[in-house]
Design a protein around this motif. Structure first.
Motif, PDB file in Angstrom:
ATOM      1  N   THR A  86      66.081  33.845  52.738  1.00 30.43           N
ATOM      2  CA  THR A  86      67.524  33.980  52.953  1.00 30.43           C
ATOM      3  C   THR A  86      67.967  35.425  53.165  1.00 30.43           C
ATOM      4  O   THR A  86      69.082  35.660  53.637  1.00 30.43           O
ATOM      5  CB  THR A  86      68.313  33.418  51.753  1.00 30.43           C
ATOM      6  N   ASN A  87      67.116  36.372  52.817  1.00 29.55           N
ATOM      7  CA  ASN A  87      67.515  37.783  52.825  1.00 29.55           C
ATOM      8  C   ASN A  87      66.444  38.621  53.517  1.00 29.55           C
ATOM      9  O   ASN A  87      65.328  38.746  53.015  1.00 29.55           O
ATOM     10  CB  ASN A  87      67.726  38.266  51.385  1.00 29.55           C
ATOM     11  N   ASN A  88      66.800  39.199  54.662  1.00 34.84           N
ATOM     12  CA  ASN A  88      65.831  40.031  55.392  1.00 34.84           C
ATOM     13  C   ASN A  88      65.513  41.322  54.666  1.00 34.84           C
ATOM     14  O   ASN A  88      64.406  41.857  54.801  1.00 34.84           O
ATOM     15  CB  ASN A  88      66.373  40.366  56.780  1.00 34.84           C
ATOM     16  N   PHE A  89      66.468  41.835  53.887  1.00 36.57           N
ATOM     17  CA  PHE A  89      66.314  43.179  53.332  1.00 36.57           C
ATOM     18  C   PHE A  89      66.706  43.247  51.851  1.00 36.57           C
ATOM     19  O   PHE A  89      67.663  43.924  51.465  1.00 36.57           O
ATOM     20  CB  PHE A  89      67.167  44.169  54.132  1.00 36.57           C
ATOM     21  N   PRO A  90      65.957  42.576  50.983  1.00 40.05           N
ATOM     22  CA  PRO A  90      66.299  42.605  49.561  1.00 40.05           C
ATOM     23  C   PRO A  90      66.160  43.985  48.931  1.00 40.05           C
ATOM     24  O   PRO A  90      66.749  44.235  47.871  1.00 40.05           O
ATOM     25  CB  PRO A  90      65.337  41.597  48.931  1.00 40.05           C
ATOM     26  N   GLU A  91      65.402  44.891  49.557  1.00 42.55           N
ATOM     27  CA  GLU A  91      65.336  46.249  49.014  1.00 42.55           C
ATOM     28  C   GLU A  91      66.652  46.993  49.188  1.00 42.55           C
ATOM     29  O   GLU A  91      66.930  47.962  48.464  1.00 42.55           O
ATOM     30  CB  GLU A  91      64.184  47.050  49.646  1.00 42.55           C
ATOM     31  N   PHE A  92      67.481  46.558  50.152  1.00 47.61           N
ATOM     32  CA  PHE A  92      68.817  47.138  50.298  1.00 47.61           C
ATOM     33  C   PHE A  92      69.759  46.537  49.253  1.00 47.61           C
ATOM     34  O   PHE A  92      70.396  47.251  48.485  1.00 47.61           O
ATOM     35  CB  PHE A  92      69.396  46.884  51.687  1.00 47.61           C
ATOM     36  N   THR A  93      69.851  45.224  49.246  1.00 51.25           N
ATOM     37  CA  THR A  93      70.791  44.553  48.347  1.00 51.25           C
ATOM     38  C   THR A  93      70.385  44.721  46.883  1.00 51.25           C
ATOM     39  O   THR A  93      71.247  44.783  46.007  1.00 51.25           O
ATOM     40  CB  THR A  93      70.908  43.065  48.695  1.00 51.25           C
ATOM     41  N   CYS A  97      73.936  46.334  46.265  1.00 49.36           N
ATOM     42  CA  CYS A  97      74.891  45.226  46.246  1.00 49.36           C
ATOM     43  C   CYS A  97      75.628  45.200  44.902  1.00 49.36           C
ATOM     44  O   CYS A  97      75.005  45.385  43.848  1.00 49.36           O
ATOM     45  CB  CYS A  97      74.159  43.904  46.465  1.00 49.36           C
ATOM     46  N   PRO A  98      76.931  44.957  44.891  1.00 50.73           N
ATOM     47  CA  PRO A  98      77.669  44.849  43.617  1.00 50.73           C
ATOM     48  C   PRO A  98      77.394  43.555  42.865  1.00 50.73           C
ATOM     49  O   PRO A  98      77.906  43.356  41.770  1.00 50.73           O
ATOM     50  CB  PRO A  98      79.133  44.941  44.052  1.00 50.73           C
ATOM     51  N   ALA A  99      76.599  42.665  43.444  1.00 52.74           N
ATOM     52  CA  ALA A  99      76.139  41.437  42.798  1.00 52.74           C
ATOM     53  C   ALA A  99      77.258  40.445  42.490  1.00 52.74           C
ATOM     54  O   ALA A  99      77.502  40.104  41.326  1.00 52.74           O
ATOM     55  CB  ALA A  99      75.355  41.762  41.522  1.00 52.74           C
ATOM     56  N   PRO A 100      77.938  39.935  43.520  1.00 46.19           N
ATOM     57  CA  PRO A 100      78.899  38.851  43.275  1.00 46.19           C
ATOM     58  C   PRO A 100      78.230  37.595  42.723  1.00 46.19           C
ATOM     59  O   PRO A 100      78.895  36.775  42.091  1.00 46.19           O
ATOM     60  CB  PRO A 100      79.512  38.608  44.661  1.00 46.19           C
ATOM     61  N   CYS A 101      76.927  37.476  42.930  1.00 45.96           N
ATOM     62  CA  CYS A 101      76.179  36.345  42.368  1.00 45.96           C
ATOM     63  C   CYS A 101      76.256  36.338  40.850  1.00 45.96           C
ATOM     64  O   CYS A 101      76.347  35.269  40.216  1.00 45.96           O
ATOM     65  CB  CYS A 101      74.719  36.409  42.813  1.00 45.96           C
ATOM     66  N   GLU A 102      76.217  37.513  40.243  1.00 43.16           N
ATOM     67  CA  GLU A 102      76.254  37.602  38.789  1.00 43.16           C
ATOM     68  C   GLU A 102      77.633  37.237  38.247  1.00 43.16           C
ATOM     69  O   GLU A 102      77.746  36.635  37.172  1.00 43.16           O
ATOM     70  CB  GLU A 102      75.823  38.995  38.337  1.00 43.16           C
TER      71      GLU A 102
END
Length: 475
Positions: A86-93, A97-102
């Motif tokens: 789902t994510n091409n660049f997890p090293e960026f996020t 990323c501010p983590a809206p998932c959390e």
């Protein structure tokens, strides 16, 4: 998902940071990813919650419970495959990323959320360390050519997706290096640019061609691109900054944030920048309380500023959100960044009335306190003040993408000056101009890296459908 009782047994563990006195001496990353054992424990906290709201809170809909469970079981190899699906660049996020998932985590209703971002960071770092990140070269080529204008996260995500299904993809970037605002907008102490370079090597092996120094409207024409390519994606950033129309705005020492941040990134990369804006020994005032303002604070600390003050027009948010009211949505609450921890005075409900100068240079800022009444901002009588300011940095957000690119392609715009393109139904991400698509900040306005990756991936599918009639790329 994880350990059935893990969320009751283990507390949240945040990633460790290097000490402030050490990290402000350079521009290197200072966040240390979790150890295998720590990540396993944090993965164990993921509940079998039934409906994983974290996945809908994530703009790219990462399959978070699955890779949390795999990390708990120490199956790192499958964890990176799920993450990359789902994510091409997890090293960026995983870094910025501010983590809206959390915020959307079910555990966050009445406890500390699962440390999703820190687990993501650990997964991708382990994948690179073990050489699990390989080029995905298409089995055959389609003969179709796609040009992508802009090499930020939206452009790179679209490029990688399209190359993997066999299209010939060319990414055009006006700067001398690839990465867009990933490279030139985000300080290296938050994300070192070797992460971009590493992905470029992978993408080149997958067939992506990168062209730098390509400025649409100057040395590259829209007509040339639409003639040479079967489809064009406009994926530039929202680069046009919001200005501050007050007396003294034209004084020397008053600058937009990006005019301060971008040259520093170039210097870190080895460039020589004449007349670089420096905060060394100066009393710095940052106007704007968001991420860009925070980046100005962190950079000013590394320059050795005499003092740093950050003003925000809006009221100070509460220390903690009302979770019963806002969950699973992104909450308004007090957020203190690592840059703030390094040293900064912050104040809220402040309006700038005037910038005061001597001999053409800014020396002070005159401000006042405000309050909101009946939805209107009202200055509090007798609240005026003056603060010393040798360097004033305007970090109040971005209004729109650079208009000349949209004008060159004759693209219809929305009311905010962004490319007008729907994300739903047939012809999604298509602009009013034939075979021209738009994604990321250029379509939706200033936003997060994770939203840009989402739009780049979805736009890639729309372009693939346009070129081939159907697509196997994920929506």
């Amino acid at each position: 998902m994880g350990k059935v009782t893990g969320f009751m047994e283990y507390g949240r563990l945040s990633e460790a940071n290097l000490p402030v006195n050490d990290r402000v001496k350079n521009y290197k990353e200072f966040v240390l990813h979790l150890s295998d054992d720590q990540a396993q424990t944090q993965g164990a906290r993921c509940m079998d919650c039934g409906i994983p709201f974290c996945m809908s809170g994530c703009p790219i809909n990462n399959i978070i419970p699955d890779w949390n469970d795999l990390v708990y079981r120490q199956d790192w190899r499958n964890a990176i495959d799920v993450l990359h699906s789902t994510n091409n660049f997890p090293e960026f996020t995983g870094r910025i990323c501010p983590a809206p998932c959390e915020a959307a985590c079910t555990l966050n209703i009445n406890a500390d959320a699962v440390g999703i971002k820190s687990i993501e960071h650990a997964i991708i770092d382990k994948a690179w360390e073990n050489d699990w990140v390989k080029p995905q070269v298409p089995a055959s080529k389609t003969g179709k050519k796609v040009a992508i204008v802009g090499s930020g996260p939206a452009g790179l995500a679209a490029a990688q997706q399209l190359a993997r299904v066999g299209h010939d993809v060319v990414v055009l970037e006006k700067e001398s290096r690839i990465g867009g605002l990933l490279r030139y907008g985000i300080p290296d102490f938050k994300m070192e640019k070797s992460h971009i370079d590493r992905r470029m090597e992978q993408m080149r092996a997958e067939g992506v061609e990168f062209r730098t120094g390509q400025n649409v409207g100057e040395n590259v024409s829209a007509e040339q691109l639409t003639k040479e390519f079967d489809a064009v994606i406009l994926a530039g950033g929202a680069e046009y900054p919001r200005d501050l129309p007050v007396p003294g705005r034209a004084l020397d020492g008053v600058h937009f944030a990006m005019d301060f941040l971008t040259p520093q990134n170039k210097v870190v990369a080895g460039d020589t920048i004449p007349n670089q804006i420096m905060a060394t020994g100066k009393h710095v005032v940052v106007i704007g309380g968001g991420d860009t303002g925070s980046d100005c604070v962190g950079t000013s600390n590394r320059h050795g500023a005499a003092s740093i003050t950050q003003f925000e027009l809006m009221p100070q948010p509460p220390e903690k959100e009302n979770k019963e009211l806002v969950w699973p949505n992104w909450p308004l609450k007090m957020r203190t960044s690592s840059s703030h921890e390094e040293g900064c005075d912050r104040d809220w409900s402040i309006t700038t009335k005037e910038l005061i100068g001597e001999n053409g240079k800014v020396v002070a800022l005159k401000g006042a306190r405000v309050e909101w009444k009946d939805g209107k901002m009202v200055e509090i009588p007798g609240s005026e003040f003056t603060i010393k300011a040798d360097l004033v940095l305007l970090a109040m957000g971005f209004v729109s993408p650079v208009q000349k690119v949209l004008d060159a392609f004759g693209v219809e715009k929305d009311a905010r000056g962004n490319a007008k393109a729907s994300t739903d139904g047939e012809g999604c991400y298509a602009t009013s101009s034939a075979k021209v698509f738009a994604a990321g900040d250029m379509r939706r306005g200033q936003s997060l890296v994770v939203w840009a990756i989402r739009e780049g991936r979805q736009c890639a599918r729309a372009v693939d459908e346009f070129l081939m009639g159907s697509s196997t790329l994920p929506r």
